[in-house]
Design an enzyme around this catalytic site. Sequence first.
Site: not given
Length: 447
Positions: A144-146
């Site tokens: 995930h880009h988070a």
Amino acid sequence: MSLRKLSLIDAASLRLEGRDMPMHVAGLMVFSYPEGLEPDQQKAFVTQLVERWRREIRVSYPWNQVLTRPSRWQLSPATRSVHDLDLEYHLRQWALPEPGGEVELGQMVAWIHGLRMDLRKPLWEFHFIEGLSDQRFAIYVKLHHALVDGISAGHLLVEGLSAGADEQTQPHWARHCSENDAETDSLSLPGFSDLKAAMGAALRLRRKDPELTTFASTPPSAINGPIGAQRRVATQHFELARLKKVAKEAGATLNDVVMTLAGGALRDYLINMNALPKESLTAALPVSTRKPGDHSVGNQVSMIFGALGTNVADPRERLAQITASTRAAKSFLQNLPEGATVPYSLMATGPFMSSVILGRAGHGRPIFNTVISNVPGQREERYLDGARLLHIYPVSLIMPGVPLNFTCCSHGKFLNFGIIACRDRVPKVQRIAVGLRRALEALENRP
């Protein structure tokens, strides 16, 4: 229980998560089987590897991070550490249909990439893919880009492999993460002068500018508009020596050549659709704000914008136009005070991101036509239990209004392109991958 608060940029990646816009990035690693394996041994290799990795219960940062609340709707998102992974969930095994070529691989990766991640679990998945032609297999890793940006994701994946062919490779989540790697970026609040500079730069991007590619430079095009949930993925790779030779002869950078290839491929693609705009398409170009030697996990990125020269038929003239455009964009960003970089990035793209969150993006004039990113890699060979890493293709994300993304990553002697697009908005994306090759040949053959 220790909590890790997400930075502003990491948190923005979580809040943008939506039904048709999953906010994960991925790497597709293609390997050749270890030398000397018989066909039946090759068939068992991946199965045995998956079984061994599923027995590894040690887990380190960032693979042990899970959101404290599994929702994008939260004011101050944070993660906590867990130690009981469900490795049957995180490790999947697939097989391609014959002939197991790039088309079949792209179709499978596109299907997996379009599936949203379960925000209740640690935000990563490994997908082992057998059945590739030419004695190869692949691993597609979703993060995930988070948790990561493109640079930190590439570093995690490649550095998690072995340097020698005779080594047994630990699973990535069992690899010890140094204190520096696990460090979160603590952003100090910008001062008034920094905010003023950031606001001025963000406003400049909204006006026509004779020296700078801005949002007002972007034409409407057939590749822009709303997106659906399904994806298309295509790959391409070139020898770095070829690209660097073209760049050196033209007094340009490698990134300028990458943009020229994308511009040439898009020009041909849109001409075939009878939909080429008179004005040049534009691209958002993520640039790292990391200091040299910084391998920390998380998002540290800003953005510049450049023209792609799709309105120029001559490939050398297109490269010259792109070089001038990117030089102006880099100068624009470098002239900002250091403390203004992050607020500028948030202010520049904030209205667009807000429209994405509110579900209104993709219906008006685009602020840029596509995204082109070059993730630095490494030249050294890497192995997985003796299997040699041939290529690593980035598989990024797309957004409403901007349904096409080019991301490339170097490894060994090659620069590897991952092209991702909305299935409905950008049909026959494989033509764009072929167009990259034709654009390079046109650059090389132009006197």
